[in-house]
Design a protein around this motif. Structure first.
Motif, mmCIF file in Angstrom:
data_model
loop_
_atom_site.group_PDB
_atom_site.id
_atom_site.type_symbol
_atom_site.label_atom_id
_atom_site.label_comp_id
_atom_site.label_asym_id
_atom_site.label_seq_id
_atom_site.Cartn_x
_atom_site.Cartn_y
_atom_site.Cartn_z
ATOM 1 N N ARG A 89 45.052 39.660 40.244
ATOM 2 C CA ARG A 89 44.123 39.931 39.317
ATOM 3 C C ARG A 89 44.789 39.522 37.855
ATOM 4 N N HIS B 156 43.537 38.697 33.510
ATOM 5 C CA HIS B 156 42.715 39.033 32.763
ATOM 6 C C HIS B 156 43.030 38.012 31.600
ATOM 7 N N LEU C 279 30.936 31.047 32.030
ATOM 8 C CA LEU C 279 32.261 31.829 32.768
ATOM 9 C C LEU C 279 32.918 32.509 31.508
ATOM 10 N N ALA D 189 31.157 35.604 31.074
ATOM 11 C CA ALA D 189 31.517 36.734 32.279
ATOM 12 C C ALA D 189 32.823 37.496 32.270
ATOM 13 N N LEU D 190 33.763 36.766 31.339
ATOM 14 C CA LEU D 190 34.857 37.341 31.277
ATOM 15 C C LEU D 190 35.292 38.107 30.013
ATOM 16 N N LYS E 147 29.864 33.300 40.849
ATOM 17 C CA LYS E 147 30.409 34.499 40.188
ATOM 18 C C LYS E 147 31.477 35.508 40.658
ATOM 19 N N SER E 148 30.653 36.079 41.789
ATOM 20 C CA SER E 148 31.590 37.231 42.341
ATOM 21 C C SER E 148 32.811 36.813 42.929
ATOM 22 N N LEU F 270 35.201 35.276 39.876
ATOM 23 C CA LEU F 270 36.110 36.384 38.948
ATOM 24 C C LEU F 270 36.926 37.201 39.918
ATOM 25 N N ILE G 74 39.989 35.036 39.517
ATOM 26 C CA ILE G 74 40.721 35.066 38.264
ATOM 27 C C ILE G 74 41.796 36.155 37.873
#
Length: 356
Positions: free
Chosen positions: A39, A41, A92, A95-96, A349-350, A353, A356
Motif C-alpha cells: 500500500r 499513498h 486517476l 481517485a487518489l 479503478k478497484s 488503486l 498503488i
C-alpha cells in the motif's frame, strides 16, 4: 496517437503475420499486471508519454487539442487535452485525492499550491524513440524532470520518493518507423527494441527516486476509428490487435524482469488498458448500452484530408460532431471521449488503486 500519419502504420500493420507472435498466437492476457504492490499513498504524480496523457504540453500551432471542439465537455473550451474532456490522468489523480499534475509547458504560470501535485511531461505525438513529432521523446521527458530536481528549482529527491510515475506510449514509434521506410519483416525486432528501450526508461525513472512506476499496456490499435472506418466502424481488426498483443507480451516480460532485478514485486507495474478497452467496446464490461456504436468517433473530418477541429482557408468547419459526446466511446480517430475514459477507468479503478 495523433494525426493522419497513423493511418500509414495501421494500413501496413494489418499485414503483420501471426507467426511473429510467441507460439504463433496472441495471448488474451498479454497485458497482465506485474507483482502486487504494498500500500502506497502518493502525494504527487509525474506523467510521461504521448497524447493519451498530454494535458497541454503540445504547442497550439501543432495540435488539434487546442482547437474547437476539443475540451467542450471539460473545461468547456480547448485546453490541450486530446478529448472532449478529462482523460486517464485526470481520473486517476482524482481517485487518489490529488489534482491533475500541471503540464511542464505551463510550469512558470502555475502557483506553488498546484506544483505540489507533481508535473505532466507527456507530449502529443511522441514515443520511446524519435517519432514524426518534434516534441520530446520519453528519454527527453525524463531528463526534464531530472533537471528540475538537480537544480532544486521545483522538486527535490524527497518529492520523488512520495510520488507515483505514470508512463503511457500509445504506438507513435511504430507509425514513425513505417513512415520512415522501415520494413515489415523487421517490424517485430523493432517492437522488441521499443519495449527494451521502454524498460530502460522505466528503470531510469525508478533510479531517480520514484518508488512506484506504472506503465500502460498498449490499447487495441485495431479498434481505433482510423482503421475501423474501412468497415463502417463495425469491427476491430484482429491482425492489428494480435500484433499489439506481441508488444504487450514483451512488456509483461520486461516489467517482470525489472521487478526481479530490483528484488521487489512492488516497484513496477502495468496498467492494463487493453482489457478494459476491449471489454467496453464489446459491451461486456459496462453493463449497459451506453455506447451504441462504440467504434464510431464523435468528431470526424468531412473527408480524409480533414480531421476533427479542421477548418478550411475561409475558416469554415470541415468536421462533423455528434450531439452527445457522453454517448460516444471515441472522440476522434484515435482518442477516447471523457465518457470513454471514464468507462475504462471504472474497470481499472478497484484493482489499480489496490496496487498503488
Amino acid at each position: 496517437m495523433e494525426g493522419q500519419k497513423l493511418i500509414v502504420f495501421l494500413s501496413f500493420f494489418c499485414l503483420l503475420l501471426f507467426s511473429f507472435l510467441p507460439g504463433g498466437q496472441a495471448s488474451s492476457h498479454a497485458a497482465a499486471h506485474g507483482g502486487r504492490l504494498h500500500r502506497f499513498h502518493p502525494k504527487k504524480i509525474f506523467v510521461f508519454g504521448d497524447s493519451y496523457s498530454d494535458t497541454g504540453n503540445t504547442p497550439k500551432s501543432d495540435s488539434s487539442a487546442w482547437k474547437v471542439p476539443y475540451g467542450t465537455t471539460f473545461p468547456g473550451k480547448p485546453a490541450g487535452r486530446f478529448s472532449d474532456g478529462r482523460i486517464l490522468i485526470d481520473l486517476l489523480a482524482r481517485a487518489l485525492g490529488l489534482r491533475s499534475p500541471v503540464p511542464y509547458k505551463w510550469m512558470k504560470y502555475a502557483p506553488d499550491r498546484l506544483l505540489k501535485y507533481g508535473m505532466n511531461f507527456a507530449h502529443g505525438g511522441t514515443g520511446v524513440f524519435e517519432t514524426l513529432s518534434t516534441g520530446p521523446n520519453l528519454t527527453a521527458q525524463i531528463h526534464q524532470l531530472s533537471s528540475l530536481v538537480n537544480n532544486g528549482s521545483v522538486f527535490t529527491t524527497e518529492d520523488l520518493q512520495s510520488a507515483l510515475a505514470l508512463v503511457t506510449v500509445a504506438g507513435n514509434d511504430y507509425s514513425a518507423y513505417l513512415a520512415k521506410g522501415g520494413s515489415l519483416q523487421d517490424l517485430p525486432p523493432f517492437i522488441t527494441s521499443v519495449v527494451n528501450q521502454l524498460a530502460v526508461n522505466l528503470k531510469s525513472i525508478h533510479a531517480m527516486g520514484l518508488k512506484r512506476v506504472a506503465v500502460g499496456a498498449l490499447q487495441p490499435l485495431g479498434c481505433l476509428p482510423t482503421i475501423t472506418f474501412a468497415n463502417s466502424f463495425q469491427q476491430c481488426n484482429s491482425t492489428v490487435n494480435a500484433a499489439v498483443d506481441f508488444h504487450n507480451s514483451l512488456l509483461q516480460q520486461a516489467v517482470a524482469k525489472l521487478n526481479n532485478d530490483s528484488h521487489s514485486n512492488s516497484s513496477y507495474f502495468i496498467i492494463d488498458l487493453h482489457s478494459p478497452f476491449i471489454s467496453v467496446l464489446n459491451k461486456t464490461g459496462n453493463g449497459d448500452d451506453q455506447f451504441e456504436t462504440p467504434l464510431k468517433p464523435c468528431c470526424l473530418g468531412v473527408s480524409a484530408e480533414y480531421s476533427c477541429g479542421s477548418v478550411d482557408k475561409e475558416g469554415a468547419k470541415m468536421y462533423r460532431e455528434c450531439s452527445n459526446p457522453e454517448a460516444a466511446f471515441f472522440w476522434d480517430l484515435f482518442h477516447p471521449t471523457q465518457a470513454g475514459w471514464n468507462a475504462v477507468f471504472q474497470l481499472l479503478k478497484s484493482n489499480l488503486l489496490g496496487r498503488i
